[in-house]
Write a protein that holds these residues in place. Structure first.
Motif, PDB file in Angstrom:
ATOM      1  N   SER A  25     -19.866  38.010  56.485  1.00 34.01           N
ATOM      2  CA  SER A  25     -19.162  38.592  57.625  1.00 34.01           C
ATOM      3  C   SER A  25     -19.592  37.851  58.882  1.00 34.01           C
ATOM      4  CB  SER A  25     -19.453  40.086  57.757  1.00 34.01           C
ATOM      5  OG  SER A  25     -20.836  40.312  57.931  1.00 34.01           O
ATOM      6  N   GLY A  26     -18.730  37.866  59.861  1.00 32.97           N
ATOM      7  CA  GLY A  26     -18.980  37.095  61.068  1.00 32.97           C
ATOM      8  C   GLY A  26     -18.067  35.896  61.074  1.00 32.97           C
ATOM      9  N   ASN A  27     -18.626  34.730  61.252  1.00 28.66           N
ATOM     10  CA  ASN A  27     -17.821  33.521  61.234  1.00 28.66           C
ATOM     11  C   ASN A  27     -17.299  33.228  59.829  1.00 28.66           C
ATOM     12  OD1 ASN A  27     -18.156  33.010  63.970  1.00 28.66           O
ATOM     13  ND2 ASN A  27     -19.986  31.785  63.647  1.00 28.66           N
ATOM     14  N   PRO A  28     -16.205  32.477  59.699  1.00 28.15           N
ATOM     15  CA  PRO A  28     -15.679  32.147  58.371  1.00 28.15           C
ATOM     16  C   PRO A  28     -16.713  31.438  57.508  1.00 28.15           C
ATOM     17  CG  PRO A  28     -14.075  31.616  60.060  1.00 28.15           C
ATOM     18  CD  PRO A  28     -15.338  31.971  60.780  1.00 28.15           C
ATOM     19  N   PHE A  29     -16.869  31.930  56.291  1.00 33.19           N
ATOM     20  CA  PHE A  29     -17.846  31.372  55.363  1.00 33.19           C
ATOM     21  C   PHE A  29     -17.555  29.903  55.068  1.00 33.19           C
ATOM     22  CE2 PHE A  29     -21.396  31.492  53.005  1.00 33.19           C
ATOM     23  CZ  PHE A  29     -21.401  32.041  51.729  1.00 33.19           C
ATOM     24  N   SER A  30     -16.271  29.546  55.129  1.00 36.68           N
ATOM     25  CA  SER A  30     -15.880  28.179  54.818  1.00 36.68           C
ATOM     26  C   SER A  30     -16.453  27.170  55.809  1.00 36.68           C
ATOM     27  CB  SER A  30     -14.354  28.057  54.786  1.00 36.68           C
ATOM     28  OG  SER A  30     -13.803  28.474  56.026  1.00 36.68           O
ATOM     29  N   SER A  31     -16.929  27.651  56.951  1.00 36.56           N
ATOM     30  CA  SER A  31     -17.499  26.766  57.967  1.00 36.56           C
ATOM     31  C   SER A  31     -18.908  26.311  57.623  1.00 36.56           C
ATOM     32  CB  SER A  31     -17.536  27.487  59.327  1.00 36.56           C
ATOM     33  OG  SER A  31     -16.250  27.900  59.720  1.00 36.56           O
ATOM     34  N   TYR A  32     -19.489  26.872  56.591  1.00 35.14           N
ATOM     35  CA  TYR A  32     -20.892  26.629  56.264  1.00 35.14           C
ATOM     36  C   TYR A  32     -21.047  26.013  54.880  1.00 35.14           C
ATOM     37  CZ  TYR A  32     -21.574  29.987  60.055  1.00 35.14           C
ATOM     38  OH  TYR A  32     -21.551  30.628  61.269  1.00 35.14           O
ATOM     39  N   VAL A  33     -22.135  25.320  54.670  1.00 31.06           N
ATOM     40  CA  VAL A  33     -22.533  24.987  53.312  1.00 31.06           C
ATOM     41  C   VAL A  33     -23.139  26.251  52.714  1.00 31.06           C
ATOM     42  CG1 VAL A  33     -22.955  22.573  53.907  1.00 31.06           C
ATOM     43  CG2 VAL A  33     -24.854  24.218  53.975  1.00 31.06           C
ATOM     44  N   MET A  34     -23.115  26.342  51.395  1.00 26.85           N
ATOM     45  CA  MET A  34     -23.605  27.549  50.733  1.00 26.85           C
ATOM     46  C   MET A  34     -24.618  27.178  49.670  1.00 26.85           C
ATOM     47  SD  MET A  34     -21.504  30.524  48.682  1.00 26.85           S
ATOM     48  CE  MET A  34     -21.235  29.593  47.195  1.00 26.85           C
ATOM     49  N   GLY A  35     -25.621  27.998  49.535  1.00 31.72           N
ATOM     50  CA  GLY A  35     -26.610  27.757  48.499  1.00 31.72           C
ATOM     51  C   GLY A  35     -27.043  29.052  47.838  1.00 31.72           C
ATOM     52  N   TRP A  36     -27.528  28.927  46.626  1.00 31.45           N
ATOM     53  CA  TRP A  36     -28.176  30.028  45.913  1.00 31.45           C
ATOM     54  C   TRP A  36     -29.612  29.593  45.579  1.00 31.45           C
ATOM     55  CZ3 TRP A  36     -26.454  34.916  45.124  1.00 31.45           C
ATOM     56  CH2 TRP A  36     -25.081  35.165  45.284  1.00 31.45           C
ATOM     57  N   PHE A  37     -30.539  30.456  45.862  1.00 31.68           N
ATOM     58  CA  PHE A  37     -31.943  30.251  45.537  1.00 31.68           C
ATOM     59  C   PHE A  37     -32.416  31.444  44.706  1.00 31.68           C
ATOM     60  CE2 PHE A  37     -33.516  26.700  48.242  1.00 31.68           C
ATOM     61  CZ  PHE A  37     -32.357  26.444  48.940  1.00 31.68           C
ATOM     62  N   ARG A  38     -33.579  31.288  44.096  1.00 34.22           N
ATOM     63  CA  ARG A  38     -34.162  32.417  43.381  1.00 34.22           C
ATOM     64  C   ARG A  38     -35.684  32.368  43.478  1.00 34.22           C
ATOM     65  NH1 ARG A  38     -32.660  30.663  37.125  1.00 34.22           N
ATOM     66  NH2 ARG A  38     -34.175  28.959  36.914  1.00 34.22           N
ATOM     67  N   ARG A  39     -36.297  33.532  43.379  1.00 30.16           N
ATOM     68  CA  ARG A  39     -37.754  33.643  43.373  1.00 30.16           C
ATOM     69  C   ARG A  39     -38.174  34.379  42.115  1.00 30.16           C
ATOM     70  NH1 ARG A  39     -41.418  33.270  47.482  1.00 30.16           N
ATOM     71  NH2 ARG A  39     -39.803  33.549  49.074  1.00 30.16           N
ATOM     72  N   PRO A  40     -38.649  33.669  41.089  1.00 35.61           N
ATOM     73  CA  PRO A  40     -39.126  34.335  39.866  1.00 35.61           C
ATOM     74  C   PRO A  40     -40.388  35.136  40.165  1.00 35.61           C
ATOM     75  CG  PRO A  40     -38.662  31.996  39.485  1.00 35.61           C
ATOM     76  CD  PRO A  40     -38.670  32.205  40.968  1.00 35.61           C
ATOM     77  N   PRO A  41     -40.722  36.097  39.348  1.00 37.16           N
ATOM     78  CA  PRO A  41     -41.920  36.910  39.575  1.00 37.16           C
ATOM     79  C   PRO A  41     -43.172  36.047  39.660  1.00 37.16           C
ATOM     80  CG  PRO A  41     -40.563  37.868  37.853  1.00 37.16           C
ATOM     81  CD  PRO A  41     -39.968  36.534  38.169  1.00 37.16           C
ATOM     82  N   GLY A  42     -43.913  36.191  40.734  1.00 38.09           N
ATOM     83  CA  GLY A  42     -45.167  35.468  40.893  1.00 38.09           C
ATOM     84  C   GLY A  42     -45.022  33.998  41.211  1.00 38.09           C
ATOM     85  N   LYS A  43     -43.800  33.542  41.483  1.00 35.91           N
ATOM     86  CA  LYS A  43     -43.588  32.120  41.755  1.00 35.91           C
ATOM     87  C   LYS A  43     -42.929  31.933  43.108  1.00 35.91           C
ATOM     88  CE  LYS A  43     -43.144  30.844  36.874  1.00 35.91           C
ATOM     89  NZ  LYS A  43     -42.306  30.148  35.859  1.00 35.91           N
ATOM     90  N   GLU A  44     -42.843  30.674  43.532  1.00 37.31           N
ATOM     91  CA  GLU A  44     -42.212  30.377  44.800  1.00 37.31           C
ATOM     92  C   GLU A  44     -40.689  30.322  44.650  1.00 37.31           C
ATOM     93  OE1 GLU A  44     -45.839  27.804  46.841  1.00 37.31           O
ATOM     94  OE2 GLU A  44     -43.879  26.887  46.510  1.00 37.31           O
ATOM     95  N   ARG A  45     -40.033  30.437  45.793  1.00 41.73           N
ATOM     96  CA  ARG A  45     -38.583  30.331  45.812  1.00 41.73           C
ATOM     97  C   ARG A  45     -38.149  28.942  45.369  1.00 41.73           C
ATOM     98  NH1 ARG A  45     -36.248  31.089  51.604  1.00 41.73           N
ATOM     99  NH2 ARG A  45     -37.055  28.963  51.760  1.00 41.73           N
ATOM    100  N   GLU A  46     -37.041  28.890  44.609  1.00 41.37           N
ATOM    101  CA  GLU A  46     -36.541  27.604  44.132  1.00 41.37           C
ATOM    102  C   GLU A  46     -35.036  27.518  44.284  1.00 41.37           C
ATOM    103  OE1 GLU A  46     -37.993  27.694  40.104  1.00 41.37           O
ATOM    104  OE2 GLU A  46     -36.153  28.623  39.342  1.00 41.37           O
TER     105      GLU A  46
END
Length: 126
Positions: A25-46
């Motif tokens: 919401s806010g500005n059009p999402f298409s104006s941005y690059v998009m990413g997905w990250f994850r943080r497994p239990p006890g580990k750093e974000r990847e």
């Protein structure tokens, strides 16, 4: 400015499929690059996956199993997860960033993105 809200997390059995959504919401999402990250239990974000224009990028651990996409008319991004594995268990975060000419080189880094969702938990049982 854009606000991001993830949904679609939950618990599945290994081998099952799941689709995560990222509503913007806010500005059009298409104006941005998009990413997905994850943080497994006890580990750093990847880094998991990234999308910039027509270019998509995946971490080796999910290549061939996950698909990142975006539906501009709905201002929503997706992460389709197939052939899930217990090691996919993590909190998943959607992120959006202002377009950068060097995105392909920095896509795996958190600083390539300016906005983050609150995360959604995914648990894959064996």
């Amino acid at each position: 400015h854009v606000q991001l809200v993830e949904s679609g997390g939950g618990s599945v059995q290994a081998g099952d499929s799941m689709r995560l959504s990222c509503a913007a919401s806010g500005n059009p999402f298409s104006s941005y690059v998009m990413g997905w990250f994850r943080r497994p239990p006890g580990k750093e974000r990847e880094f998991v996956a990234g999308l910039s224009g027509d270019n998509v990028y995946y971490a080796d651990s999910v290549k061939g199993r996950f698909t990142i996409s975006r539906e501009n008319a709905k201002n929503t991004g997706y992460l389709e997860m197939n052939s899930t594995k217990p090691e996919d268990t993590a909190t998943y975060y959607c992120a959006a960033g202002l377009p950068r000419s060097n995105y392909q080189y920095i896509r795996t880094q958190g600083y390539a993105y300016d906005y983050w969702g609150q995360g959604t938990q995914v648990t894959v049982s064996s």
